[in-house]
Scaffold this motif. Structure first.
Motif, PDB file in Angstrom:
ATOM      1  N   ILE A  71       0.831  -1.195   0.000  1.00  0.00           N
ATOM      2  CA  ILE A  71       0.000   0.000   0.000  1.00  0.00           C
ATOM      3  C   ILE A  71       0.870   1.251   0.000  1.00  0.00           C
ATOM      4  CG2 ILE A  71      -1.725   1.290   1.326  1.00  0.00           C
ATOM      5  CD1 ILE A  71      -2.648  -1.422   2.445  1.00  0.00           C
ATOM      6  N   SER A 129      -5.651   9.127   2.785  1.00  0.00           N
ATOM      7  CA  SER A 129      -6.511   8.092   3.337  1.00  0.00           C
ATOM      8  C   SER A 129      -7.104   7.194   2.260  1.00  0.00           C
ATOM      9  CB  SER A 129      -7.640   8.727   4.141  1.00  0.00           C
ATOM     10  OG  SER A 129      -8.555   7.760   4.589  1.00  0.00           O
ATOM     11  N   SER A 130      -7.309   5.939   2.627  1.00  0.00           N
ATOM     12  CA  SER A 130      -7.967   4.988   1.733  1.00  0.00           C
ATOM     13  C   SER A 130      -9.455   5.287   1.611  1.00  0.00           C
ATOM     14  CB  SER A 130      -7.779   3.573   2.277  1.00  0.00           C
ATOM     15  OG  SER A 130      -8.386   3.454   3.561  1.00  0.00           O
ATOM     16  N   THR A 131      -9.994   6.097   2.533  1.00  0.00           N
ATOM     17  CA  THR A 131     -11.435   6.339   2.545  1.00  0.00           C
ATOM     18  C   THR A 131     -11.851   7.544   1.716  1.00  0.00           C
ATOM     19  OG1 THR A 131     -11.272   7.711   4.549  1.00  0.00           O
ATOM     20  CG2 THR A 131     -11.595   5.339   4.852  1.00  0.00           C
ATOM     21  N   SER A 154      -9.847   3.334   9.762  1.00  0.00           N
ATOM     22  CA  SER A 154      -9.957   2.440   8.608  1.00  0.00           C
ATOM     23  C   SER A 154      -8.922   1.331   8.731  1.00  0.00           C
ATOM     24  CB  SER A 154      -9.714   3.239   7.315  1.00  0.00           C
ATOM     25  OG  SER A 154      -9.261   2.412   6.278  1.00  0.00           O
ATOM     26  N   THR A 181      -7.523  -0.314   6.386  1.00  0.00           N
ATOM     27  CA  THR A 181      -6.458  -0.116   5.400  1.00  0.00           C
ATOM     28  C   THR A 181      -5.462   0.928   5.877  1.00  0.00           C
ATOM     29  OG1 THR A 181      -8.004  -0.659   3.625  1.00  0.00           O
ATOM     30  CG2 THR A 181      -5.941   0.417   2.988  1.00  0.00           C
ATOM     31  N   ASP A 182      -5.944   2.033   6.440  1.00  0.00           N
ATOM     32  CA  ASP A 182      -5.050   3.054   6.965  1.00  0.00           C
ATOM     33  C   ASP A 182      -4.232   2.509   8.133  1.00  0.00           C
ATOM     34  OD1 ASP A 182      -5.878   4.985   5.126  1.00  0.00           O
ATOM     35  OD2 ASP A 182      -7.516   5.655   6.411  1.00  0.00           O
TER      36      ASP A 182
END
Length: 259
Positions: free
Chosen positions: A18, A47-49, A246, A248-249
């Motif tokens: 990532i 951010s992934s969001t 998140s 992912t984060d």
């Protein structure tokens, strides 16, 4: 106190893929407490969001990989600008024996300023916590004309401290050349509505002892942003809890453990 996942290395370190040009990791910060050597990192990424949101993180681990008792490690993530704190998570702690810990994730809108991530640490030593600031990340700036123009000026001396009319000491929580959180009454901050002001240090600094840590509430909350008098409320500041992090984060932050 909410239980938080530990055993961070089990977060599938293949998530290191990532990490990209939109993520930065600080150099290693080395420290010790109660005869135990630690190393820690700060992280900052888009951010992934949402593409217009920044995510700050932090990690701490024992150098020996030996585990430490519950509550020996506490960490929080912050996102900073020259004008103060723009994003902060709540504190998280190891709730059982562990050798590493990842912070809750802090978020901030990705505007026209220059941003950096900086994790804050509390390590147990001699009956209370030793507060430390982790090395800050390289800065991130949105590549737009307006941001490049804005970077050429700073609205305040980032290290300035002043005493207001009510006797409160006010200024930025950290400095670039110090590994300690500044002992002030109020820290510079920017609220959710963009107002520049100050937040109470006592609402950011967290527990001081293991007993306080045992009852600490790490859930999300809003705190007041004050004018320079330290009395007039002009905005609110959001502190992000684990329920808003998140996955992912969090994995992006965890990859610093492999650096």
């Amino acid at each position: 106190m909410k239980k938080k996942r530990i055993g961070i290395i089990a977060l599938m370190l293949s998530s290191a893929l990532i990490i990209s040009a939109s993520a930065t990791i600080s150099t290693v910060f080395k420290c010790s407490a109660a005869g135990i050597d630690y190393q820690a990192y700060s992280t900052l990424n888009t951010s992934s969001t949402a593409p217009n949101k920044l995510a700050g993180g932090g990690t701490v681990a024992t150098v020996s990989k030996n585990t430490v008792p519950a509550g020996y490690m506490m960490i929080k993530s912050t996102i900073m600008t020259s004008n103060g704190v723009v994003g902060s998570s709540s504190w998280t702690q190891n709730t059982q024996y562990a050798n590493n810990l990842v912070s809750n994730i802090s978020y901030a809108s990705y505007g026209t300023e220059t941003y950096y991530g900086q994790a804050l640490l509390k390590l147990y030593e001699g009956g209370e916590y030793k507060p430390l600031t982790v090395t800050r990340t390289p800065s991130m700036t949105k590549p737009t004309r307006s941001s490049m123009a804005n970077n050429n000026q700073e609205t305040q001396d980032k290290d300035a401290i002043f005493v207001n009319e009510n006797g409160y000491t006010m200024g930025n929580a950290t400095t670039e050349d110090s590994a300690e959180i500044r002992d002030l009454d109020f820290y510079s901050a920017i609220g959710v509505n963009g107002k520049k002001g100050y937040i109470r240090a006592s609402e950011m600094n967290g527990p001081k002892t293991l007993d306080e840590a045992a009852t600490y509430d790490d859930s999300s909350k809003d705190i007041p942003v004050y004018a320079s008098d330290g009395v007039t409320v002009i905005d609110t500041f959001h502190i992000y809890g684990p329920e808003e992090s998140s996955s992912t984060d969090t994995m992006v932050a965890a990859t610093s453990l492999t650096e």
